[in-house]
Design a protein around this motif. Structure first.
Motif, PDB file in Angstrom:
ATOM      1  N   GLY A  58      -7.179   6.057  -5.038  1.00 58.32           N
ATOM      2  CA  GLY A  58      -6.726   7.160  -4.206  1.00 58.32           C
ATOM      3  C   GLY A  58      -5.700   8.070  -4.855  1.00 58.32           C
ATOM      4  N   PHE A 116      -5.164   7.003   1.730  1.00 55.28           N
ATOM      5  CA  PHE A 116      -4.898   5.896   0.811  1.00 55.28           C
ATOM      6  C   PHE A 116      -4.623   6.413  -0.597  1.00 55.28           C
ATOM      7  CE2 PHE A 116      -5.371   1.694  -0.980  1.00 55.28           C
ATOM      8  CZ  PHE A 116      -5.991   1.901  -2.205  1.00 55.28           C
ATOM      9  N   PHE A 160      -8.428   6.214   7.123  1.00 58.91           N
ATOM     10  CA  PHE A 160      -7.947   6.598   8.446  1.00 58.91           C
ATOM     11  C   PHE A 160      -8.673   7.844   8.947  1.00 58.91           C
ATOM     12  CE2 PHE A 160      -4.142   4.127   9.552  1.00 58.91           C
ATOM     13  CZ  PHE A 160      -3.877   3.486   8.361  1.00 58.91           C
ATOM     14  N   GLY A 161      -8.810   7.923  10.265  1.00 52.86           N
ATOM     15  CA  GLY A 161      -9.228   9.167  10.888  1.00 52.86           C
ATOM     16  C   GLY A 161      -8.071  10.148  10.957  1.00 52.86           C
ATOM     17  N   ALA A 162      -8.363  11.349  11.423  1.00 52.14           N
ATOM     18  CA  ALA A 162      -7.353  12.404  11.462  1.00 52.14           C
ATOM     19  C   ALA A 162      -6.358  12.233  12.609  1.00 52.14           C
ATOM     20  CB  ALA A 162      -8.026  13.770  11.553  1.00 52.14           C
ATOM     21  N   TYR A 220       0.844  -1.197   0.000  1.00 51.98           N
ATOM     22  CA  TYR A 220       0.000   0.000   0.000  1.00 51.98           C
ATOM     23  C   TYR A 220       0.881   1.249   0.000  1.00 51.98           C
ATOM     24  CZ  TYR A 220      -3.439  -3.275   2.075  1.00 51.98           C
ATOM     25  OH  TYR A 220      -4.267  -4.340   2.348  1.00 51.98           O
ATOM     26  N   TYR A 224       0.427   5.402   0.971  1.00 58.40           N
ATOM     27  CA  TYR A 224      -0.409   6.424   1.596  1.00 58.40           C
ATOM     28  C   TYR A 224       0.331   7.756   1.560  1.00 58.40           C
ATOM     29  CZ  TYR A 224      -2.848   2.466   3.806  1.00 58.40           C
ATOM     30  OH  TYR A 224      -3.541   1.301   4.044  1.00 58.40           O
ATOM     31  N   GLN A 282       0.492  11.316   3.938  1.00 58.71           N
ATOM     32  CA  GLN A 282       0.085  11.901   5.210  1.00 58.71           C
ATOM     33  C   GLN A 282       0.522  13.357   5.265  1.00 58.71           C
ATOM     34  OE1 GLN A 282       1.579   9.974   8.789  1.00 58.71           O
ATOM     35  NE2 GLN A 282      -0.099  10.769  10.007  1.00 58.71           N
ATOM     36  N   GLY A 318      -4.525  12.114   9.143  1.00 52.31           N
ATOM     37  CA  GLY A 318      -4.237  10.699   9.081  1.00 52.31           C
ATOM     38  C   GLY A 318      -3.754  10.318   7.696  1.00 52.31           C
ATOM     39  N   PRO A 319      -3.175   9.125   7.576  1.00 49.68           N
ATOM     40  CA  PRO A 319      -2.755   8.674   6.246  1.00 49.68           C
ATOM     41  C   PRO A 319      -3.937   8.621   5.281  1.00 49.68           C
ATOM     42  CG  PRO A 319      -1.812   7.292   7.971  1.00 49.68           C
ATOM     43  CD  PRO A 319      -2.822   8.170   8.635  1.00 49.68           C
ATOM     44  N   LEU A 351       3.987   3.919  11.993  1.00 48.33           N
ATOM     45  CA  LEU A 351       2.702   3.421  12.476  1.00 48.33           C
ATOM     46  C   LEU A 351       2.796   1.939  12.800  1.00 48.33           C
ATOM     47  CD1 LEU A 351       0.508   5.176   9.840  1.00 48.33           C
ATOM     48  CD2 LEU A 351      -0.030   5.211  12.260  1.00 48.33           C
ATOM     49  N   PHE A 366       4.068  -0.788   8.477  1.00 47.39           N
ATOM     50  CA  PHE A 366       4.406   0.477   7.838  1.00 47.39           C
ATOM     51  C   PHE A 366       5.908   0.744   7.853  1.00 47.39           C
ATOM     52  CE2 PHE A 366       0.492   2.801   6.908  1.00 47.39           C
ATOM     53  CZ  PHE A 366      -0.442   1.974   7.501  1.00 47.39           C
ATOM     54  N   TYR A 426      -3.149   0.381  -3.913  1.00 46.92           N
ATOM     55  CA  TYR A 426      -2.913  -0.931  -3.316  1.00 46.92           C
ATOM     56  C   TYR A 426      -2.504  -1.907  -4.416  1.00 46.92           C
ATOM     57  CZ  TYR A 426      -4.514  -5.656  -2.227  1.00 46.92           C
ATOM     58  OH  TYR A 426      -4.612  -7.005  -2.097  1.00 46.92           O
ATOM     59  N   PHE A 474      -4.496   6.474  15.671  1.00 45.29           N
ATOM     60  CA  PHE A 474      -5.328   6.565  14.484  1.00 45.29           C
ATOM     61  C   PHE A 474      -6.317   5.402  14.435  1.00 45.29           C
ATOM     62  CE2 PHE A 474      -3.221   9.976  12.290  1.00 45.29           C
ATOM     63  CZ  PHE A 474      -1.912   9.917  12.730  1.00 45.29           C
TER      64      PHE A 474
END
Lengths: 114, 113
Positions: free
Chosen positions: A59, A45, B103-105, A33, A35, A37, A42-43, B44, A105, A48, B90
Motif C-alpha cells: 500500500g 492500507f 475499507f469502504g468510504a 498497521y 493507514y 485517511q 475510509g482508511p 476507530l 487504532f 503491515y 466503516f
C-alpha cells in the motif's frame, strides 16, 4: 491499560521537507498497521508489520514512503520530499497478530503539507 | 481487485427509529468482514466482525450485521438508534490468508431528536 499512541498529533511542514510519524502499539501486540485517511474517505492500507518485518508493504504509494519497526514494538513512518497530496490523517493500529484479530487504532497524526 | 462499497454516504434518522447501513464487497476468495465506528473526535473502534459460522453477527451497542455470501453483502442494522450513535461507520474486509484491510468510504449516521 494504555492504548495505541501516535505522535505528533499534528504536523505542519513545507513541501519538500522530510517528516517522521511515530506509533506506539499496545504492549504485546505483534502486528502493526499503518493507514492513511484523506478527508471524506475510509482508511487506506499502507503497510503491515509482523514483528520487526514488513510482511506487506503493497500500500505504500511510492518510494518516498518508508516505515520501520526495528525492535518489533514502536514503528516510524517516514516520508521524504513531502508533497501537498500527502496531507492526510495517518493512522496506526496494532493487534495480537492473526488477521482476524481486532485491530486497535490510535488517534492518528494529522499531516498538513503547505 | 478487492473493493468495498458503502452505498450511502450519509444516513439521517430519527431517534428510536431502526437503521440499516449497507455494505457490499467484491472478492473472488473468501473474506473476513468488519464494521468499525468512529465517534466524533475519537479513534476507530471495532463494532463487530464476521469470520465464519453463523451469518448473523452481534456487536457492541446493540448493532448486528448479516453476512450474505450470494449477494456479497454485510449490512449493519440496529432496531432503535440513540443520539449517541451519531458517528461515521466503516465497513472493511480482509482476504482470508492475507492481512491487507480494505475499507469502504464510510457512512455518516446522523441521529436526530
Amino acid at each position: 491499560g494504555a492504548g495505541v499512541s501516535q505522535t505528533p498529533s499534528n504536523k505542519v511542514t513545507e513541501k519538500g521537507k522530510y517528516v517522521e510519524l511515530r506509533c506506539d502499539p499496545i504492549s504485546g501486540h505483534t502486528a502493526l498497521y499503518w493507514y492513511r485517511q484523506s478527508l471524506g474517505q475510509g482508511p487506506e492500507f499502507l503497510i503491515y508489520f509482523q514483528g520487526t518485518g514488513a510482511a506487506d508493504d503493497s500500500g505504500l504509494p511510492n518510494d518516498r514512503f518508508f516505515a520501520v519497526r526495528p525492535e518489533g514494538s514502536v514503528s516510524t513512518l517516514k516520508i521524504q520530499r513531502t508533497e501537498r497530496g500527502d496531507s492526510a490523517v495517518y493512522l496506526c493500529a496494532s493487534s495480537l497478530g492473526e488477521p482476524q484479530e481486532t485491530q486497535y487504532f490510535g488517534p492518528g497524526t494529522r499531516l498538513l503539507v503547505l | 481487485a478487492q473493493s468495498v462499497t458503502q452505498l450511502d454516504s450519509q444516513v439521517p434518522v430519527f431517534e428510536e427509529a431502526p437503521v440499516e447501513l449497507r455494505c457490499n464487497y467484491s472478492s473472488s476468495v473468501s473474506v473476513y468482514l468488519f464494521w468499525y465506528v468512529q465517534y466524533p473526535n475519537q479513534g476507530l473502534q471495532l463494532l463487530l466482525k464476521y469470520l465464519s459460522g453463523s451469518t448473523l453477527v452481534k456487536g457492541i451497542n446493540g448493532f448486528e450485521a448479516e453476512f450474505n455470501k450470494s449477494q456479497t453483502s454485510f449490512h449493519l442494522r440496529k432496531p432503535s438508534v440513540h443520539i449517541s450513535d451519531t458517528a461515521e461507520y466503516f465497513c472493511a474486509v480482509i482476504l482470508t490468508g492475507g492481512f491487507k484491510t480494505i475499507f469502504g468510504a464510510g457512512t455518516r449516521l446522523f441521529v436526530k431528536a
